[in-house]
Design a protein around this motif. Sequence first.
Motif: not given
Length: 472
Positions: A456-461
Amino acid sequence: MYDIKSKKAEEFINHEEILDTLEYAVANKNNRALIDSILKKAEEMKGISHREAAVLLECDLEDEVQRMELLAKKIKQRFYGNRIVMFAPLYLSNYCVNGCLYCPYHYVNKHIPRKKLTQEEIKREVIALQDLGHKRLALEAGEDPVNNPIEYILDSIHTIYSIKHKNGSIRRVNVNIAATTVENYRRLKEAGIGTYILFQETYHKENYEKLHPTGPKHNYAYHTEAMDRAMEGGIDDVGLGVLFGLNMYRYDFAGILMHAEHLESALGVGPHTISVPRIRTADDIDPSTFKDAISDDIFAKIVTVLRIAVPYTGLIVSTRESQKSRRRVLDLGVTQISGGSKTSVGGYDQPELEEESSAQFDLADRRTLDEIVNWLLTLGYIPSFCTACYREGRTGDRFMRLVKSGQIVNCCQPNALMTLKEYLEDYASPDTIKKGEALIEEELLKVPNDKVRTLAKENLIRIQQGQRDFRF
């Protein structure tokens, strides 16, 4: 005779059973031993029966009512967390052949401007909605086989899904149209609808027929049995609702829970959502002429006990309700609210239509979508534009299994945050962006699965870098 599995409306919504239930509730409204046993059962978060729920609704013991509210909040947090799904209605046509006494679209109203959107006008409406940030619509149209045939609805759904404007797209179209045939429900399913929504208005057959004196909607059984036909046609997400204020609220409260029990028992899955609208002023409709209006306190209690009775079902409150009223019921179980709504045909592209008395009802909450998103963030809620479950096939019993097991949080929490991030990047005001970014950072830590949280953190970026439409 009451038969929960029957396909006949007057058997699964049985008048005598409701009367017996209401009598039982009145007789036991202060029976602490019974109320305690019902609430202990409810604490298992697997739901309670319509008769048990009626007792809780009738109870006026202050300490027990407070206990109910605390339990409703606990159930809401357990299954839905602090996520609030956002949507908007889209009115296609106000042509209607019915004579419903509570709706200004009734055919005897000769001065209301009648309008049916062309496919080109629908495109403009959808672009206007996308520019607000909406991803989920509830499609509305009056019942008129000449002006609004099923082919028109299907063409409109295709048009809505086809429009990609800037970073905008409508990812889920729920449909609120009149009761129809199994074959037509099958066609709606094939068109890719999300939830099929149909309000009962009232479950009291005699009053229902008086409120619908003419038109196809007069047929109580055909209308009430619509969800059975919808599920037979392959639609496994259905949404129930009554219009509180038309009839004695206790009767309709019991009726809607009996309907939910019937769907669960006879068809294997209960309603995806329940809506709780109250009658509002409209073009030629005066709510004061209906004697069964309910207060804000009763409205809040209805939401509370519904959340306890059907813990896995989404609860919807629209812009019919004021900001104050919506604030009160958010904690008590509501999971979806509309925002920036227009109830006129063409009202998003041409807002002046609201002033021309073409709206179905007056709005009590007229704030913009961004104002409502900002408000929710201030209150600590996650405004969610997620449509992932529908698009990943997590509907019907598959969705319910995830909710009941508690595993839905591993999908819903990160999906809510990612869709909120999209909104912040594409549509939000500076203050909303500031509040939203802070909430996302805080809420990411609450995603229970480490791998999901990392992705999720990677997708937010990636969203910040311009990519869109990630989902678990």
